[in-house]
Design a protein around this motif. Structure first.
Motif, short mmCIF file in Angstrom:
data_model
loop_
_atom_site.label_atom_id
_atom_site.label_comp_id
_atom_site.label_asym_id
_atom_site.label_seq_id
_atom_site.Cartn_x
_atom_site.Cartn_y
_atom_site.Cartn_z
N SER A 247 0.80 -1.23 0.00
CA SER A 247 0.00 0.00 0.00
C SER A 247 0.84 1.27 0.00
O SER A 247 0.47 2.26 -0.63
CB SER A 247 -0.94 0.02 1.21
OG SER A 247 -0.23 0.01 2.44
N LEU A 251 -1.23 3.77 -2.51
CA LEU A 251 -2.50 4.36 -2.08
C LEU A 251 -2.25 5.71 -1.41
O LEU A 251 -1.23 5.90 -0.74
CB LEU A 251 -3.22 3.42 -1.11
CG LEU A 251 -3.55 2.02 -1.64
CD1 LEU A 251 -4.30 1.22 -0.59
CD2 LEU A 251 -4.35 2.09 -2.94
N GLU A 337 -1.87 6.45 -7.78
CA GLU A 337 -2.94 5.52 -7.40
C GLU A 337 -3.99 5.41 -8.49
O GLU A 337 -4.39 4.30 -8.88
CB GLU A 337 -3.60 5.97 -6.10
CG GLU A 337 -4.79 5.11 -5.71
CD GLU A 337 -5.50 5.59 -4.45
OE1 GLU A 337 -6.66 5.17 -4.23
OE2 GLU A 337 -4.92 6.39 -3.68
N GLU A 338 -4.45 6.56 -9.00
CA GLU A 338 -5.52 6.54 -10.01
C GLU A 338 -5.05 5.93 -11.32
O GLU A 338 -5.79 5.22 -12.00
CB GLU A 338 -6.07 7.95 -10.23
CG GLU A 338 -6.80 8.52 -9.03
CD GLU A 338 -8.04 7.72 -8.65
OE1 GLU A 338 -8.56 6.95 -9.48
OE2 GLU A 338 -8.50 7.85 -7.49
N ARG A 341 -4.74 2.08 -10.81
CA ARG A 341 -6.09 1.50 -10.74
C ARG A 341 -6.72 1.48 -12.13
O ARG A 341 -7.40 0.51 -12.50
CB ARG A 341 -6.96 2.29 -9.77
CG ARG A 341 -8.38 1.71 -9.65
CD ARG A 341 -9.23 2.44 -8.65
NE ARG A 341 -8.85 2.12 -7.28
CZ ARG A 341 -8.30 2.97 -6.44
NH1 ARG A 341 -8.05 4.22 -6.82
NH2 ARG A 341 -8.00 2.60 -5.21
N ALA A 365 -13.44 0.68 -6.64
CA ALA A 365 -12.23 1.43 -6.31
C ALA A 365 -11.81 1.30 -4.86
O ALA A 365 -10.62 1.26 -4.55
CB ALA A 365 -12.42 2.91 -6.67
N CYS A 369 -6.77 -1.80 -6.08
CA CYS A 369 -6.06 -0.78 -6.85
C CYS A 369 -5.20 -1.42 -7.93
O CYS A 369 -5.60 -1.50 -9.08
CB CYS A 369 -5.21 0.10 -5.95
SG CYS A 369 -4.39 1.45 -6.85
#
Length: 436
Positions: A247, A251, A337-338, A341, A365, A369
């Motif tokens: 993570s 994240l 992160e986006e 994902r 979401a 991820c």
């Protein structure tokens, strides 16, 4: 005189090299201007909107030598390749060290640890006095697991889906000291936080002392509601250890907001730091109660540095973390992160439409991820992973643990959409052949 001046010049330049957080950084020299120009074109775009902008991410991809690898690397959840700038930093530090290890390691590179500690603390949203730098998540978490005072009969609650090294460490304490190690099993994917929290709550007894949590389940990418579990655990007087190997650097969170007491991570996954780098966080008021894994002058000290008494280790790797932080911060955690994902959703949503292919990870979401598990009817995970590599040169990892049986796919920011198209195409062909 020339010889003397040359030596002074070399030492001065060597000292400047440690400045990963200054204008002398390799990142500043190689990427700062071009990235700044690239970012200007996309000002105003949200992280979610930018996630699908291939022009922006093509600039980032150029920073990784792995983007042109002869194999498609989709096992970044195991260990991620470092950007070129990080590789160069480690190489330069290694060359410098070998000009005189006992001088350059201790007198030059070792002096860069405090600024590195501050850089990691800034990313983690915590105090630098709570951060210890080490070699991986196992070392960080086992330090806590072995370092806490527990007596015979005390209970620790974990999961059968935690990382094996952590489970083995708790089992060793159970064998040697008679603590009780209880493990829960979950049928992932789960898209209900309360179902998970309630299972931990029901496992608590008057003898329970610790809950061991994995933030992102290594095997299939399930994001656990660690904050909710930690808050519940504290209400019952338990302490919480969080495994953040998958993570941190991925994240968008701060370590204190998870509300755990202890946190360990590897930096060579989604932060893309040098291979063999990790970090331990302990809430300040808890430091003095944890015995160091390796001997320290004052084992009951409240100084986080007592956990760094590892003896001789790789200073080039350690200082290379600074350039990884520069690279990461220039992108931004939320953007990373986006994007990752988006990459996971890109392949998984296409693959789930293929007859015979099953995605074993939630695509919501809040529950996943980067990592997702895939299976093909009629094939075991090992065979599927072997076919993907031998036939299509796609590197993945097969998972067979408890009730999780899949091939884990984990892209990174350097991953191209064409790589994921090849993965989907390969899954389609494999599924068709397996069925027919």
């Amino acid at each position: 005189m020339n010889y003397y001046n040359n030596r002074r010049s070399f030492i001065k330049k060597a000292s400047a090299l440690v400045g990963a957080f200054s204008i002398n950084s390799l990142f500043h020299q190689l990427h700062a201007e071009s990235w700044k120009e690239a970012t200007k074109s996309f000002e105003g775009l949200s992280a979610q909107d930018l996630a699908a902008n291939e022009d922006y991410w093509s600039v980032i991809q150029q920073g990784y030598s792995a983007s042109s690898s002869p194999i498609i690397i989709l096992n970044n959840g195991g260990v991620s390749p470092s950007p070129v700038v990080v590789q160069q930093a480690v190489e330069r530090f290694n060359q410098m060290t070998n000009q005189g290890p006992s001088y350059f390691m201790w007198q030059i590179l070792d002096q860069g640890r405090e600024s590195l500690r501050e850089g990691l603390a800034k990313l983690g949203g915590c105090s630098a006095e709570e951060i210890a730098i080490n070699r991986n998540a196992t070392e960080a978490l086992v330090t806590v697991i072995y370092g806490l005072d527990l007596k015979k009969g005390d209970e620790v609650i974990g999961s059968t889906q935690d990382y094996p090294n952590m489970m083995q460490a708790w089992r060793q304490r159970a064998i040697r000291e008679g603590i009780v190690y209880k493990q829960l099993t979950f049928d992932f994917p789960i898209e209900n936080d309360e179902e998970i929290v309630e299972k931990y709550r029901k496992a608590i007894t008057p003898k329970s002392k610790i809950i061991h949590l994995t933030h992102v389940i290594n095997w299939n990418g399930q994001i656990m509601p660690v904050k909710k579990i930690a808050r519940m655990a504290h209400e019952h007087g338990l302490e919480v250890i969080i495994d953040g190997a998958h993570s941190f650097g991925l994240l968008d969170f701060t370590i204190p907001e998870l509300e755990g007491d202890y946190f360990g991570t590897s930096l060579h996954k989604y932060l893309s730091a040098p291979i063999g780098s990790g970090m331990l966080w302990i809430r300040k008021e808890k430091i003095s109660k944890v015995w160091p894994l390796v001997c320290a002058g004052d084992p009951r000290s409240d100084n986080i540095r007592k956990f760094e008494n590892l003896g001789t280790r790789s200073f080039p790797i350690e200082q290379g973390i600074g350039e990884a932080l520069n690279f990461h911060n220039a992108i931004g955690t939320k953007r990373k992160e986006e994007r990752i994902r988006y990459l996971k959703d890109y392949w998984a949503k296409k693959a789930k439409e293929i007859p015979g292919v099953q995605i074993q990870t939630s695509l919501k979401a809040e529950y996943s991820c980067a990592l997702a598990g895939v299976s093909v009817a009629g094939l075991n995970p090992s065979d599927l992973s072997s076919i993907l590599f031998n036939t299509y040169k796609i590197h993945t990892t097969s998972i067979s643990l408890e009730n999780i049986h899949c091939v884990r796919i984990s892209p990174h920011v350097y991953t191209k959409l064409s790589d994921l198209d090849r993965l989907v195409e390969a899954l389609g062909k494999i599924a068709t052949k397996s069925k027919g």
